[in-house]
Scaffold this motif. Structure first.
Motif, PDB file in Angstrom:
ATOM      1  N   LEU A  42       9.145  26.274  66.687  1.00 30.43           N
ATOM      2  CA  LEU A  42       8.751  25.901  68.049  1.00 30.43           C
ATOM      3  C   LEU A  42       9.417  24.586  68.444  1.00 30.43           C
ATOM      4  O   LEU A  42       9.957  24.454  69.550  1.00 30.43           O
ATOM      5  N   GLY A  43       9.381  23.597  67.540  1.00 29.91           N
ATOM      6  CA  GLY A  43      10.015  22.318  67.825  1.00 29.91           C
ATOM      7  C   GLY A  43      11.514  22.454  67.997  1.00 29.91           C
ATOM      8  O   GLY A  43      12.112  21.844  68.901  1.00 29.91           O
ATOM      9  N   ALA A  44      12.151  23.257  67.141  1.00 32.40           N
ATOM     10  CA  ALA A  44      13.598  23.444  67.233  1.00 32.40           C
ATOM     11  C   ALA A  44      13.983  24.102  68.547  1.00 32.40           C
ATOM     12  O   ALA A  44      14.918  23.654  69.237  1.00 32.40           O
ATOM     13  N   LEU A  45      13.289  25.172  68.918  1.00 32.76           N
ATOM     14  CA  LEU A  45      13.600  25.872  70.167  1.00 32.76           C
ATOM     15  C   LEU A  45      13.378  24.980  71.387  1.00 32.76           C
ATOM     16  O   LEU A  45      14.197  24.948  72.307  1.00 32.76           O
ATOM     17  N   THR A  46      12.255  24.236  71.371  1.00 35.39           N
ATOM     18  CA  THR A  46      11.959  23.353  72.505  1.00 35.39           C
ATOM     19  C   THR A  46      12.995  22.244  72.607  1.00 35.39           C
ATOM     20  O   THR A  46      13.514  21.956  73.698  1.00 35.39           O
ATOM     21  N   GLY A  47      13.310  21.604  71.480  1.00 38.22           N
ATOM     22  CA  GLY A  47      14.304  20.546  71.491  1.00 38.22           C
ATOM     23  C   GLY A  47      15.667  21.046  71.923  1.00 38.22           C
ATOM     24  O   GLY A  47      16.373  20.401  72.723  1.00 38.22           O
ATOM     25  N   LEU A  48      16.053  22.209  71.414  1.00 41.10           N
ATOM     26  CA  LEU A  48      17.346  22.790  71.773  1.00 41.10           C
ATOM     27  C   LEU A  48      17.409  23.062  73.272  1.00 41.10           C
ATOM     28  O   LEU A  48      18.392  22.714  73.941  1.00 41.10           O
ATOM     29  N   ALA A  49      16.350  23.663  73.804  1.00 43.81           N
ATOM     30  CA  ALA A  49      16.337  24.008  75.226  1.00 43.81           C
ATOM     31  C   ALA A  49      16.308  22.763  76.113  1.00 43.81           C
ATOM     32  O   ALA A  49      17.106  22.630  77.051  1.00 43.81           O
TER      33      ALA A  49
END
Length: 261
Positions: free
Chosen positions: A151-158
């Motif tokens: 979740l953190g990776a996807l949010t940060g990436l986006a």
């Protein structure tokens, strides 16, 4: 950059004998307690998580955005007008993105300390115990930390990719980020569908391949972000984002008697 390298340590299974099928097995099974190389992969996950966490906390503490010289101190120069409003909006994007990466790093580090006890995709007894709830609580905890990490990776990436394009930060992220984000969303959908199929007893649907693609894309994006940050830090003060560092100019010595009249 070190976090990206450590996060892809699973590629060592190409040359090391792990006994697991990379197309079918959870990537977390490499670090399971009953695996011969589990300690190695737990250590690399810990290094990856701590490196991302340290970078994200440093960025938050210094007010780091993507524009050269645009730090918390620089933002205090003007507190009114459209430019100040734009800086405040950009800072919110930056805080949200770096906070998400901090969550990713912390959850990944915690993930490495909460390994699976066995490999359910390759060990039928392990799968049966997991279904019956007879495995250690670390299996449930591991699922939670893994979910938080992604979740953190996807949010940060986006968030940071959108910010890079909106505000002109980190040109490499602005150029490559959208493609990596789209591919990451597809890989995540594949992984979630495969996990649901496996838990329902309908096979693995190449679960391992989907997860490995998912992790690889995150690592590539981290490497691109690191490149963008390094280039921004090396650019001259006040230059456009991504501008190359200025070379120091040296005065040209004139020969005596050659000065113009």
């Amino acid at each position: 950059m070190l976090s990206a390298v450590a996060y892809t340590a699973w590629v060592l299974e190409v040359v090391l004998s792990t006994g697991l099928d990379p197309v079918q097995a959870y990537i977390s099974e490499l670090a399971a307690e009953d695996q011969p190389l589990g300690g190695l992969f737990r250590a690399t996950d810990l290094v990856a998580g701590l490196c991302v966490l340290a970078a994200a906390v440093t960025a938050l503490a210094t007010g780091q955005t993507g524009r050269t010289g645009q730090t918390r101190q620089a933002g205090q120069a003007s507190r009114s007008g459209p430019r100040a409003a734009g800086r405040r909006a950009g800072r919110r994007w930056a805080v949200a993105g770096w906070s998400a990466l901090a969550l990713f790093g912390a959850a990944t580090a915690a993930d490495s300390r909460l390994p699976l006890s066995c490999a359910p995709t390759s060990d039928e007894m392990c799968a049966a115990r997991e279904t019956a709830g007879l495995v250690p609580a670390t299996h449930t905890a591991h699922a939670v930390t893994s979910s938080l990490a992604m979740l953190g990776a996807l949010t940060g990436l986006a968030v940071l990719t959108v910010a890079a394009r909106r505000y002109g930060w980190w040109p490499p992220v602005g150029r490559v980020g959208p493609w990596l984000l789209g591919a990451e969303l597809l890989a995540t959908g594949w992984s979630l569908a495969a996990i649901a199929a496996f838990e329902a007893g309908r096979g693995t649907w190449a679960l391992g391949a989907g997860q490995r693609l998912q992790v690889l894309l995150v690592a590539l994006w981290l490497a691109v972000l690191a490149l963008g940050v390094v280039r921004a830090d090396g650019a001259p003060q006040g230059a456009p984002p991504g501008a190359p560092p200025q070379r120091e100019s040296r005065p040209v010595d004139r020969a005596p008697g050659r000065e113009s009249a």
